[in-house]
Design an enzyme around this catalytic site. Structure first.
Site, PDB file in Angstrom:
ATOM      1  N   LYS A  73       0.814  -1.228   0.000  1.00  0.00           N
ATOM      2  CA  LYS A  73       0.000   0.000   0.000  1.00  0.00           C
ATOM      3  C   LYS A  73       0.845   1.275   0.000  1.00  0.00           C
ATOM      4  O   LYS A  73       0.430   2.288  -0.545  1.00  0.00           O
ATOM      5  CB  LYS A  73      -0.952   0.019   1.203  1.00  0.00           C
ATOM      6  CG  LYS A  73      -2.166  -0.873   1.032  1.00  0.00           C
ATOM      7  CD  LYS A  73      -3.142  -0.656   2.184  1.00  0.00           C
ATOM      8  CE  LYS A  73      -4.348  -1.555   2.058  1.00  0.00           C
ATOM      9  NZ  LYS A  73      -5.358  -1.298   3.087  1.00  0.00           N
ATOM     10  N   ASP A 110     -10.072   3.198   1.043  1.00  0.00           N
ATOM     11  CA  ASP A 110     -10.230   2.819   2.461  1.00  0.00           C
ATOM     12  C   ASP A 110     -10.842   3.993   3.227  1.00  0.00           C
ATOM     13  O   ASP A 110     -11.611   3.781   4.169  1.00  0.00           O
ATOM     14  CB  ASP A 110      -8.879   2.465   3.095  1.00  0.00           C
ATOM     15  CG  ASP A 110      -8.427   1.046   2.779  1.00  0.00           C
ATOM     16  OD1 ASP A 110      -9.278   0.203   2.422  1.00  0.00           O
ATOM     17  OD2 ASP A 110      -7.213   0.782   2.887  1.00  0.00           O
TER      18      ASP A 110
HETATM   19  P1  NAP Z   1      -0.343  -1.677  11.023  1.00  0.00           P
HETATM   20  O1  NAP Z   1       0.087  -0.627  10.073  1.00  0.00           O
HETATM   21  O2  NAP Z   1       0.594  -2.789  11.393  1.00  0.00           O
HETATM   22  O3  NAP Z   1      -0.793  -0.905  12.378  1.00  0.00           O
HETATM   23  C1  NAP Z   1      -1.232  -1.605  13.514  1.00  0.00           C
HETATM   24  C2  NAP Z   1      -1.236  -0.652  14.716  1.00  0.00           C
HETATM   25  O4  NAP Z   1      -1.706  -1.386  15.834  1.00  0.00           O
HETATM   26  C3  NAP Z   1       0.130  -0.095  15.088  1.00  0.00           C
HETATM   27  O5  NAP Z   1      -0.029   1.204  15.603  1.00  0.00           O
HETATM   28  C4  NAP Z   1       0.574  -1.055  16.190  1.00  0.00           C
HETATM   29  O6  NAP Z   1       1.461  -0.465  17.102  1.00  0.00           O
HETATM   30  C5  NAP Z   1      -0.744  -1.292  16.892  1.00  0.00           C
HETATM   31  N1  NAP Z   1      -0.734  -2.534  17.641  1.00  0.00           N
HETATM   32  C6  NAP Z   1      -0.471  -3.785  17.186  1.00  0.00           C
HETATM   33  N2  NAP Z   1      -0.596  -4.675  18.184  1.00  0.00           N
HETATM   34  C7  NAP Z   1      -0.907  -3.965  19.309  1.00  0.00           C
HETATM   35  C8  NAP Z   1      -1.142  -4.315  20.664  1.00  0.00           C
HETATM   36  N3  NAP Z   1      -1.073  -5.588  21.072  1.00  0.00           N
HETATM   37  N4  NAP Z   1      -1.447  -3.330  21.529  1.00  0.00           N
HETATM   38  C9  NAP Z   1      -1.514  -2.036  21.126  1.00  0.00           C
HETATM   39  N5  NAP Z   1      -1.283  -1.637  19.858  1.00  0.00           N
HETATM   40  C10 NAP Z   1      -0.999  -2.596  18.949  1.00  0.00           C
HETATM   41  O7  NAP Z   1      -1.671  -2.402  10.534  1.00  0.00           O
HETATM   42  P2  NAP Z   1      -2.885  -1.716   9.717  1.00  0.00           P
HETATM   43  O8  NAP Z   1      -2.657  -1.901   8.277  1.00  0.00           O
HETATM   44  O9  NAP Z   1      -3.078  -0.369  10.280  1.00  0.00           O
HETATM   45  O10 NAP Z   1      -4.100  -2.692  10.105  1.00  0.00           O
HETATM   46  C11 NAP Z   1      -4.579  -2.739  11.428  1.00  0.00           C
HETATM   47  C12 NAP Z   1      -5.834  -3.613  11.499  1.00  0.00           C
HETATM   48  O11 NAP Z   1      -6.891  -3.000  10.755  1.00  0.00           O
HETATM   49  C13 NAP Z   1      -5.637  -5.020  10.934  1.00  0.00           C
HETATM   50  O12 NAP Z   1      -6.299  -5.936  11.771  1.00  0.00           O
HETATM   51  C14 NAP Z   1      -6.333  -4.951   9.588  1.00  0.00           C
HETATM   52  O13 NAP Z   1      -6.851  -6.211   9.194  1.00  0.00           O
HETATM   53  C15 NAP Z   1      -7.449  -3.968   9.876  1.00  0.00           C
HETATM   54  N6  NAP Z   1      -7.913  -3.274   8.665  1.00  0.00           N
HETATM   55  C16 NAP Z   1      -9.212  -3.422   8.311  1.00  0.00           C
HETATM   56  C17 NAP Z   1      -9.695  -2.782   7.181  1.00  0.00           C
HETATM   57  C18 NAP Z   1     -11.141  -2.948   6.793  1.00  0.00           C
HETATM   58  O14 NAP Z   1     -11.484  -2.707   5.638  1.00  0.00           O
HETATM   59  N7  NAP Z   1     -12.004  -3.283   7.728  1.00  0.00           N
HETATM   60  C19 NAP Z   1      -8.828  -1.997   6.409  1.00  0.00           C
HETATM   61  C20 NAP Z   1      -7.495  -1.855   6.807  1.00  0.00           C
HETATM   62  C21 NAP Z   1      -7.047  -2.515   7.947  1.00  0.00           C
HETATM   63  P3  NAP Z   1       3.044  -0.403  16.785  1.00  0.00           P
HETATM   64  O15 NAP Z   1       3.179   0.616  15.700  1.00  0.00           O
HETATM   65  O16 NAP Z   1       3.639   0.029  18.067  1.00  0.00           O
HETATM   66  O17 NAP Z   1       3.433  -1.787  16.354  1.00  0.00           O
END
Ligand code: NAP
Length: 291
Positions: A73, A110
């Site tokens: 992305k 998104d």
């Molecule tokens: P990402 O870039 O890896 O970001 C994840 C975030 O969550 C980071 O800030 C990370 O912190 C934090 N995090 C991870 N584990 C944690 C924990 N145990 N406690 C507290 N904070 C935590 O991932 P993303 O692309 O943003 O996606 C995040 C989620 O959204 C995924 O589950 C994805 O499937 C979902 N999503 C859904 C849609 C939809 O259409 N519904 C679209 C996009 C994403 P750090 O930076 O400190 O690691």
């Protein structure tokens, strides 16, 4: 419905790694069949190191447009001829379309998918976003476009929080330890962390907010979980039990897809309910944690 692929069938698709469990092929192909459009949507597994070869390759074989998922992305931006300003602000593109003059244009549906379930909310309501990764960036842009605020973001990486404030100086940032005192005035909570997402072999029922923390929210607050496997997540189940309004991340997925498909088809309305049914059926087939 029987699908006929012929010499005139046009291609749409998805690039990512992995793509095998994506709901998008089922969702898009169901909508295309219902619309009688001679298109086919194909998932293409593309490893990170093959992205720069794959993108011109998709143009060479006449693909009309494609979605982009993890891990491409951000990496795709320099390979595009045009990137819409809001996608550039978020720093991520999830939808690419063929430009009439050649090359690719990129946008971020998104953001559109994220805002769709929130369109009925009052402007100016205090909003809390949990997490500071890629999905948080789309959520912040969406909240600001909706006029929600103040927008507060809770994260564990001070570097990522600083980067968010560089893009959106109006956003307040908090550590997880500072969260509780803001909950009583928060009308919308958005979980953008993966906490609560089902992982094969993991029996744990995790939630980014505890039941006690959810109790601190005002009555009838909206709780939006971008995670949608399982559906509902533990966070949304508890929120509903406490009388809050749960919003599933599946709606974001469906509406980002609907917006992308409409864009590829020159602005035609697309059958969102067909996409919702197809996504739900596919999720029941592949996403049931107990299956
Ligand atoms: P990402 O870039 O890896 O970001 C994840 C975030 O969550 C980071 O800030 C990370 O912190 C934090 N995090 C991870 N584990 C944690 C924990 N145990 N406690 C507290 N904070 C935590 O991932 P993303 O692309 O943003 O996606 C995040 C989620 O959204 C995924 O589950 C994805 O499937 C979902 N999503 C859904 C849609 C939809 O259409 N519904 C679209 C996009 C994403 P750090 O930076 O400190 O690691």
């Amino acid at each position: 419905m029987e699908r006929r692929i012929s010499g005139s069938t046009q291609l749409l698709g998805l690039i990512g790694d992995p793509v095998a469990h994506s709901l998008s092929p089922a969702m898009h192909n169901a909508a295309l069949a219902a619309m009688g459009e001679d298109y086919c949507y194909v998932p293409f597994p593309v490893a990170a190191e093959r992205l720069a070869v794959a993108v011109p390759g998709l143009a060479a074989i006449g693909v009309r447009g494609f979605n982009v998922t993890i891990p491409h992305k951000q990496a795709i931006l320099p390979l595009l001829s045009q990137v819409e300003a809001r996608a550039a602000a978020v720093g991520a593109v999830n939808t690419v379309y063929a430009l009439p003059e050649g090359g690719w244009g990129g946008t971020n549906t998104d953001i559109d998918g994220f805002v769709q379930p929130l369109l009925g909310l009052e402007k100016g309501i205090p909003t809390l976003i949990l997490g500071s990764g890629g999905a948080a960036r789309a959520a912040i842009q969406g909240c600001l476009e909706l006029g929600l605020g103040p927008v507060r973001v809770v994260g564990r990486s001070s570097e990522k929080l600083r980067a968010l404030q560089q893009t959106w100086p109006q956003v307040e940032t908090l550590s997880w330890a500072e969260l509780d005192c803001h909950l009583p005035e928060t009308c919308l909570v958005v979980n953008t962390t993966p906490v609560g997402m089902h992982k094969p072999g993991s029996p744990a029922e995790l939630s980014p907010l505890s039941r006690e923390q959810l109790r601190l929210l005002p009555a009838g607050a909206t709780v939006y979980d971008l995670v949608y496997v399982p559906d509902p997540t533990p966070l949304l189940r508890m929120a509903a039990e406490l009388g809050h309004t749960p919003v599933s991340g599946l709606e974001m997925l469906i509406h980002q897809g609907a917006k992308a498909l409409s864009l590829w088809l020159g602005g035609k309305p697309v059958p969102v309910e067909v996409m919702r049914q197809a996504a739900r059926q596919q999720l029941a087939r592949i996403g049931d944690p107990n299956s």
